[in-house]
Scaffold this active site. Structure first.
Site, short mmCIF file in Angstrom:
data_model
loop_
_atom_site.label_atom_id
_atom_site.label_comp_id
_atom_site.label_asym_id
_atom_site.label_seq_id
_atom_site.Cartn_x
_atom_site.Cartn_y
_atom_site.Cartn_z
N ASP A 167 0.86 -1.20 0.00
CA ASP A 167 0.00 0.00 0.00
C ASP A 167 0.89 1.24 0.00
O ASP A 167 2.09 1.15 0.30
CB ASP A 167 -0.90 0.00 1.27
CG ASP A 167 -2.22 0.73 1.06
OD1 ASP A 167 -2.18 1.96 0.85
OD2 ASP A 167 -3.28 0.10 1.08
N ASP B 78 3.55 1.72 -4.60
CA ASP B 78 2.59 2.50 -5.38
C ASP B 78 2.29 1.69 -6.63
O ASP B 78 3.18 1.46 -7.47
CB ASP B 78 3.20 3.86 -5.74
CG ASP B 78 2.25 4.73 -6.56
OD1 ASP B 78 1.28 4.20 -7.13
OD2 ASP B 78 2.51 5.94 -6.63
N VAL B 79 1.05 1.26 -6.80
CA VAL B 79 0.73 0.34 -7.90
C VAL B 79 0.88 0.99 -9.28
O VAL B 79 0.86 0.29 -10.29
CB VAL B 79 -0.69 -0.27 -7.78
CG1 VAL B 79 -0.78 -1.16 -6.55
CG2 VAL B 79 -1.78 0.78 -7.81
N TYR C 10 -15.01 6.16 -13.41
CA TYR C 10 -14.77 4.95 -12.60
C TYR C 10 -15.29 3.72 -13.35
O TYR C 10 -14.62 2.68 -13.39
CB TYR C 10 -15.49 5.13 -11.26
CG TYR C 10 -15.30 4.02 -10.24
CD1 TYR C 10 -14.12 3.91 -9.50
CD2 TYR C 10 -16.32 3.11 -9.98
CE1 TYR C 10 -13.97 2.91 -8.54
CE2 TYR C 10 -16.18 2.11 -9.03
CZ TYR C 10 -15.01 2.02 -8.31
OH TYR C 10 -14.87 1.03 -7.36
N LYS D 134 -13.24 0.20 -14.17
CA LYS D 134 -13.66 -1.10 -13.65
C LYS D 134 -14.18 -2.02 -14.77
O LYS D 134 -14.03 -3.24 -14.69
CB LYS D 134 -14.71 -0.91 -12.55
CG LYS D 134 -14.15 -0.21 -11.30
CD LYS D 134 -13.01 -1.00 -10.67
CE LYS D 134 -12.53 -0.42 -9.36
NZ LYS D 134 -11.45 -1.20 -8.72
N THR E 185 -16.57 0.64 3.66
CA THR E 185 -15.11 0.82 3.84
C THR E 185 -14.80 2.32 3.80
O THR E 185 -15.64 3.13 3.38
CB THR E 185 -14.30 0.15 2.71
OG1 THR E 185 -14.40 0.98 1.54
CG2 THR E 185 -14.77 -1.25 2.40
N1 LIG Z 1 -16.12 -0.13 -0.93
C1 LIG Z 1 -16.92 -0.34 -1.96
O1 LIG Z 1 -18.13 -0.12 -1.88
C2 LIG Z 1 -16.35 -0.88 -3.25
C3 LIG Z 1 -17.26 -1.29 -4.24
C4 LIG Z 1 -16.78 -1.80 -5.42
C5 LIG Z 1 -15.42 -1.90 -5.64
N2 LIG Z 1 -14.56 -1.49 -4.68
C6 LIG Z 1 -13.13 -1.62 -4.97
O2 LIG Z 1 -12.50 -2.33 -3.93
C7 LIG Z 1 -11.13 -1.95 -3.84
C8 LIG Z 1 -10.78 -1.64 -2.41
O3 LIG Z 1 -11.54 -0.51 -1.99
P1 LIG Z 1 -11.96 -0.23 -0.49
O4 LIG Z 1 -13.40 0.03 -0.50
O5 LIG Z 1 -11.40 -1.24 0.44
O6 LIG Z 1 -11.25 1.19 -0.28
P2 LIG Z 1 -10.16 1.74 0.76
O7 LIG Z 1 -9.99 3.18 0.42
O8 LIG Z 1 -10.54 1.36 2.14
O9 LIG Z 1 -8.86 0.93 0.36
C9 LIG Z 1 -8.16 1.18 -0.84
C10 LIG Z 1 -6.68 1.07 -0.54
O10 LIG Z 1 -5.97 1.28 -1.77
C11 LIG Z 1 -4.81 2.03 -1.45
N3 LIG Z 1 -4.27 2.73 -2.61
C12 LIG Z 1 -4.79 3.83 -3.23
N4 LIG Z 1 -3.96 4.23 -4.20
C13 LIG Z 1 -2.90 3.38 -4.20
C14 LIG Z 1 -1.72 3.27 -4.98
N5 LIG Z 1 -1.43 4.16 -5.95
N6 LIG Z 1 -0.87 2.26 -4.71
C15 LIG Z 1 -1.13 1.38 -3.72
N7 LIG Z 1 -2.23 1.44 -2.94
C16 LIG Z 1 -3.10 2.42 -3.19
C17 LIG Z 1 -5.29 3.00 -0.37
O11 LIG Z 1 -4.20 3.56 0.34
C18 LIG Z 1 -6.19 2.12 0.46
O12 LIG Z 1 -5.49 1.50 1.52
C19 LIG Z 1 -10.97 -0.78 -4.81
O13 LIG Z 1 -10.42 -1.24 -6.03
C20 LIG Z 1 -12.39 -0.30 -5.02
O14 LIG Z 1 -12.56 0.35 -6.28
C21 LIG Z 1 -14.99 -0.98 -3.49
#
Ligand SMILES: NC(=O)c1ccc[n+]([C@@H]2O[C@H](COP(=O)([O-])OP(=O)(O)OC[C@H]3O[C@@H](n4cnc5c(N)ncnc54)[C@H](O)[C@@H]3O)[C@@H](O)[C@H]2O)c1
Length: 259
Positions: free
Chosen positions: A37, A63-64, A155, A159, A192
């Site tokens: 992360d 950083d991804v 977005y 996705k 989240t």
């Molecule tokens: N929460 C939802 O409702 C939901 C719904 C559909 C999809 N998602 C997807 O699930 C995944 C996780 O999301 P989440 O809800 O746990 O969010 P979150 O914000 O809690 O976690 C996302 C994490 O990604 C990290 N991140 C961001 N940019 C980064 C980078 N450049 N390099 C490395 N790490 C990085 C952040 O620091 C964070 O820890 C995401 O891909 C999101 O699009 C979430």
């Protein structure tokens, strides 16, 4: 217990939310988990909690969007843990709002994290997984990768891209007879911290960033938000040998939104 014993996993975005739950569950089920992360303090704390529970985890800053970071993370993982079998490409952000107001910079930042990051992970994980004898790649898409939303079109683009990229790579692995499965996961509204980071105009029609349950009441057939563990359970299944005949598919975990 032990559904992924002996496997080595990388979980990106593993410091928070869905990624953190995936890391905890994979470690509970026997995997050695490398949490990556950009949030270093939270990532280290997550690894410490897993280790204190008697399971195996390590945090690496990553950083991804950086290809060099990917090369370093995979090289260090393979060197220190003797292989790579599971990659959860989970890191992501959500930038909402009208497309006519979106800056090119925001469009490109979201593409870079949500889509370029998945491309780089897949590209560099496949050779390591081939050397390790098997692999399961799980790309975190969204219900927004299956259907459009007026305020989320940028977005949606990232996705939806993850969804079809996953299928193309799954077919390349299959046709090449590489022992690697590639699938996407599509969460709905999951409680989240991501919702606290989405820009406020997204919430103008009834919900708000701090009340995910109220938003779910309006938008989810079951009326309930999901929790990170709901998604981690699906990721664990796809990561495990129970899913050994499953590739190129999409696992939707959304309380019925897409139905
Ligand atoms: N929460 C939802 O409702 C939901 C719904 C559909 C999809 N998602 C997807 O699930 C995944 C996780 O999301 P989440 O809800 O746990 O969010 P979150 O914000 O809690 O976690 C996302 C994490 O990604 C990290 N991140 C961001 N940019 C980064 C980078 N450049 N390099 C490395 N790490 C990085 C952040 O620091 C964070 O820890 C995401 O891909 C999101 O699009 C979430």
């Amino acid at each position: 217990m032990g559904r992924v014993t002996g496997k080595v996993a990388i979980v990106t975005g593993g410091a928070s939310g869905i990624g953190r739950s995936c890391a905890e569950l994979l470690a509970q089920e026997g995997a050695t988990v490398v949490i990556t992360d950009i949030q270093e303090a939270m990532g280290r704390e997550c690894a410490d909690v897993i280790t204190a529970a008697g399971n195996h985890a390590q945090f690496l800053a990553h950083d991804v969007t950086s290809e060099q970071d990917w090369i370093n993370v995979i090289e260090q993982t393979v060197r220190e843990h003797n292989g790579l079998h599971i990659l959860v490409n989970n890191a992501g952000i959500g930038i909402a709002g009208s497309i006519v107001d979106m800056s090119l910079e925001d469009w490109q930042r979201q593409q870079a994290i949500n889509l370029d990051g998945v491309f780089l992970g897949v590209k560099h994980a496949i050779p390591a997984m081939r050397n390790s004898g098997s692999g399961s790649i799980i790309n975190m898409s969204s219900v927004a990768g299956l259907k459009g939303a007026a305020s989320l079109s940028a977005y949606n683009a990232t996705k939806g891209g993850v969804r079809l990229f996953t299928k193309g790579v799954a077919l390349e692995c299959a046709e090449s007879r590489w022992p690697i499965r590639v699938n996407s996961v599509h969460p709905g509204i999951i409680d989240t911290p991501i919702w606290t980071k989405v820009n406020p105009e997204f919430f103008s029609e009834g919900g708000n960033a701090v009340d995910v349950e109220a938003m779910a009441e309006l938008g989810v057939p079951t009326g309930k938000a999901g929790y990170p563990r709901d998604i981690a359970n699906g990721v664990l299944f796809l990561a495990s040998d129970e899913a050994s005949y499953i590739t190129g598919t999409e696992l939707v975990i959304d309380g019925g939104i897409s139905a």
